[in-house]
Design a protein around this motif. Structure first.
Motif, short mmCIF file in Angstrom:
data_model
loop_
_atom_site.label_atom_id
_atom_site.label_comp_id
_atom_site.label_asym_id
_atom_site.label_seq_id
_atom_site.Cartn_x
_atom_site.Cartn_y
_atom_site.Cartn_z
N GLU A 11 0.05 11.60 -7.99
CA GLU A 11 0.97 12.20 -6.92
C GLU A 11 0.99 11.91 -5.39
O GLU A 11 0.95 11.01 -4.78
CB GLU A 11 1.45 14.05 -6.63
CG GLU A 11 2.29 14.37 -7.33
CD GLU A 11 2.15 16.33 -7.47
OE1 GLU A 11 1.26 16.71 -6.83
OE2 GLU A 11 2.87 17.17 -8.22
N LEU A 12 -1.09 12.01 -5.93
CA LEU A 12 -1.73 10.55 -4.82
C LEU A 12 -1.39 9.71 -4.95
O LEU A 12 -1.16 8.53 -4.06
CB LEU A 12 -3.12 11.82 -4.79
CG LEU A 12 -3.03 12.68 -4.89
CD1 LEU A 12 -4.92 13.49 -4.91
CD2 LEU A 12 -2.62 13.57 -2.96
N TYR A 13 -1.42 9.16 -5.32
CA TYR A 13 -0.87 7.95 -6.00
C TYR A 13 -0.29 7.12 -5.98
O TYR A 13 0.51 5.68 -5.20
CB TYR A 13 -2.08 6.92 -7.64
CG TYR A 13 -3.12 7.04 -7.73
CD1 TYR A 13 -4.51 6.84 -7.39
CD2 TYR A 13 -3.29 7.60 -8.95
CE1 TYR A 13 -5.85 6.16 -6.99
CE2 TYR A 13 -5.18 7.97 -9.51
CZ TYR A 13 -6.40 6.88 -8.42
OH TYR A 13 -6.90 7.40 -9.00
N GLU A 14 1.21 7.12 -5.86
CA GLU A 14 2.42 7.29 -5.11
C GLU A 14 2.59 7.52 -4.42
O GLU A 14 2.93 6.58 -3.73
CB GLU A 14 3.34 8.25 -5.94
CG GLU A 14 3.91 8.26 -7.52
CD GLU A 14 4.59 9.36 -8.47
OE1 GLU A 14 5.03 10.46 -7.15
OE2 GLU A 14 4.86 8.73 -9.41
N GLN A 15 1.83 8.54 -3.05
CA GLN A 15 1.94 8.55 -1.72
C GLN A 15 0.92 7.38 -1.35
O GLN A 15 1.71 7.10 -0.58
CB GLN A 15 1.41 9.64 -1.48
CG GLN A 15 1.86 11.38 -2.03
CD GLN A 15 1.28 12.25 -1.45
OE1 GLN A 15 0.39 12.09 -0.55
NE2 GLN A 15 1.72 13.40 -1.61
N ARG A 21 3.33 -0.12 0.73
CA ARG A 21 4.90 -0.67 0.89
C ARG A 21 5.22 -0.52 2.20
O ARG A 21 5.43 -1.08 2.54
CB ARG A 21 5.48 -0.01 -0.31
CG ARG A 21 5.34 -0.37 -1.59
CD ARG A 21 6.00 -0.08 -2.54
NE ARG A 21 5.94 -0.73 -3.81
CZ ARG A 21 6.01 0.27 -4.68
NH1 ARG A 21 7.40 1.42 -5.29
NH2 ARG A 21 5.88 -0.48 -6.28
N GLU A 22 4.98 0.76 2.82
CA GLU A 22 6.08 0.34 4.08
C GLU A 22 5.55 0.10 5.28
O GLU A 22 5.30 -0.62 6.15
CB GLU A 22 5.59 2.23 4.53
CG GLU A 22 7.00 3.38 3.86
CD GLU A 22 6.66 4.86 4.25
OE1 GLU A 22 5.75 5.22 5.27
OE2 GLU A 22 8.23 5.79 3.49
N ILE A 23 3.83 -0.24 5.00
CA ILE A 23 3.02 -0.82 6.22
C ILE A 23 2.78 -2.53 5.98
O ILE A 23 2.53 -2.93 6.66
CB ILE A 23 1.84 -0.24 6.39
CG1 ILE A 23 0.74 -0.01 5.03
CG2 ILE A 23 1.69 1.08 6.67
CD1 ILE A 23 -0.65 0.37 5.00
N GLY A 24 3.08 -3.00 4.36
CA GLY A 24 2.88 -4.38 4.04
C GLY A 24 1.74 -4.21 4.09
O GLY A 24 0.94 -6.16 3.57
N ASP A 25 1.02 -3.56 3.06
CA ASP A 25 0.36 -3.66 2.34
C ASP A 25 0.02 -4.71 1.36
O ASP A 25 0.17 -3.79 0.35
CB ASP A 25 -0.75 -2.73 3.26
CG ASP A 25 -2.55 -2.98 2.52
OD1 ASP A 25 -3.12 -4.27 1.67
OD2 ASP A 25 -3.27 -2.14 2.55
#
Length: 78
Positions: A11-15, A21-25
């Motif tokens: 769960e933590l790694y999925e977060q 991905r959301e911030i493009g890192d």
């Protein structure tokens, strides 16, 4: 107990992966993919593990890291 720990870690790694991905890192995405893959490996979910861990290997190869082949060997062993 291990199953609970494994579920919580995934769960933590999925977060972590979602945020990267959301911030493009791309580096963060690759590292989170490897870590999430490792958690799935420990849970015996090798199909999920392989695809995630390959993301990290591909990233390392793209940036010319010499340890890419060591990580690739681990993925191939699975």
């Amino acid at each position: 107990m291990l199953a609970h720990f494994g579920q919580r870690s995934t769960e933590l790694y999925e977060q972590d992966l979602t945020i990267a991905r959301e911030i493009g890192d791309k580096s963060g995405e690759a590292h989170a993919s490897w870590n999430l893959g490792g958690a799935y490996e420990k849970l015996g979910e090798l199909d999920k593990a392989l695809s995630l861990m390959q993301v990290y290997v591909d990233f390392l190869r793209a940036i010319g890291r010499p340890d890419a082949e060591k990580r690739a060997a681990h993925v191939n062993e699975l």
